[in-house]
Design an enzyme around this catalytic site. Sequence first.
Site, short mmCIF file in Angstrom:
data_model
loop_
_atom_site.label_atom_id
_atom_site.label_comp_id
_atom_site.label_asym_id
_atom_site.label_seq_id
_atom_site.Cartn_x
_atom_site.Cartn_y
_atom_site.Cartn_z
CB CYS A 122 12.03 -5.82 -4.51
SG CYS A 122 11.78 -5.93 -2.74
CE LYS A 206 5.63 -9.49 0.01
NZ LYS A 206 7.08 -9.38 -0.20
NE ARG A 228 6.97 -5.26 -4.25
CZ ARG A 228 8.02 -4.62 -4.75
NH1 ARG A 228 8.37 -4.78 -6.01
NH2 ARG A 228 8.74 -3.81 -3.98
CE LYS A 259 5.39 -8.48 3.93
NZ LYS A 259 6.42 -8.49 2.97
#
Length: 335
Positions: A122, A206, A228, A259
Amino acid sequence: MMFPEYRPRRLRRTEALRSMVRETDISLDHLIYPLFACPGKKVKEPIGSMPGIYQMSVDQVVEEARQAFDLGIPAVLLFGIPEKKDERGSHAWLKSGIVQKAVEAIKKAVPDLVVITDVCMCEYTSHGHCGLLKGAKRAKKGKARDVQVDNDATLELLQKVALSHARAGADMVAPSDMMDGRVGAIREILDENNFDHIPIMSYAVKYASSFYGPFRDAAECAPQFGDRRSYQMDIANSREALREATLDMEEGADILMVKPGMPYLDIIHMLRQEFALPIAAYQVSGEYSMIKAAAMNGWMDEAAIVRESLICFRRAGADLIITYFAKDFAKGLGN
Ligand code: PBG
């Protein structure tokens, strides 16, 4: 009046007693400090939404890494802002790319510092997504919802990126893209090229979180359209975390990361119960910015909050903590 026989307060009477029975503690050994490398020389560009954190050219990154190491921090996690972005993110695997150069320079200057690299597309793609796009032409005509990130085509690029980081001297790679199968693909390419000794710390769990906002300023990687959520996890799910972590373990991950950090302590705790692998927690940019902003306003005691947050990660079950506070915390500990 009946008094209870067992009184927990008996062991809280003095600091000596409290520390004798303390269940968890935090030391610098567990911390990983993120760094943002950018092109140029003598660049140290403040990131507005993350006071105290900078985009730094390689010479400055080396300086920052050396300071961190001298303070007792064992590891850094490197991100790169490339010279040029394109649709395929081709600067991500250049031999002379920004992360590759930074790794080489840090390992030369501070050989004993553990250098971990973030593996993702990204920061390198013009569209800001973590992989290659399918249907991008339609997107240009304004039909963004037809665009998909092409999972399997992205795996080949991630392999190139991870291999280029290992060749530059990275001690560990950390894929953060959330494509399915990436840990296995990266393990395979590393093994084929005599890098079977390089561990993979996978961003196994994540979430598609708004806590990454300030990071996207720092790494200049906000998606240019859409979001995302088709590859990062739904914030409402926890069993899905077990499925993601199981896959990554089976594919050869050495460390499992969760995360964001603090809002997801339940997930860290769950992974700790279910897996024998080391668990890492990422105290992400938004968590950092919230604490900094409150501290700068005089609303909270920064040193105390940072210490508490790090201990909470450990109590939840994290072995390792990635935190932008690593240097501040190390300085505070020395006093
Ligand atoms: C790249 C990546 C992100 C973070 C780490 N690696 C951003 C994202 O997924 O949007 C976030 C880190 C932070 O917020 O501190 N994929």
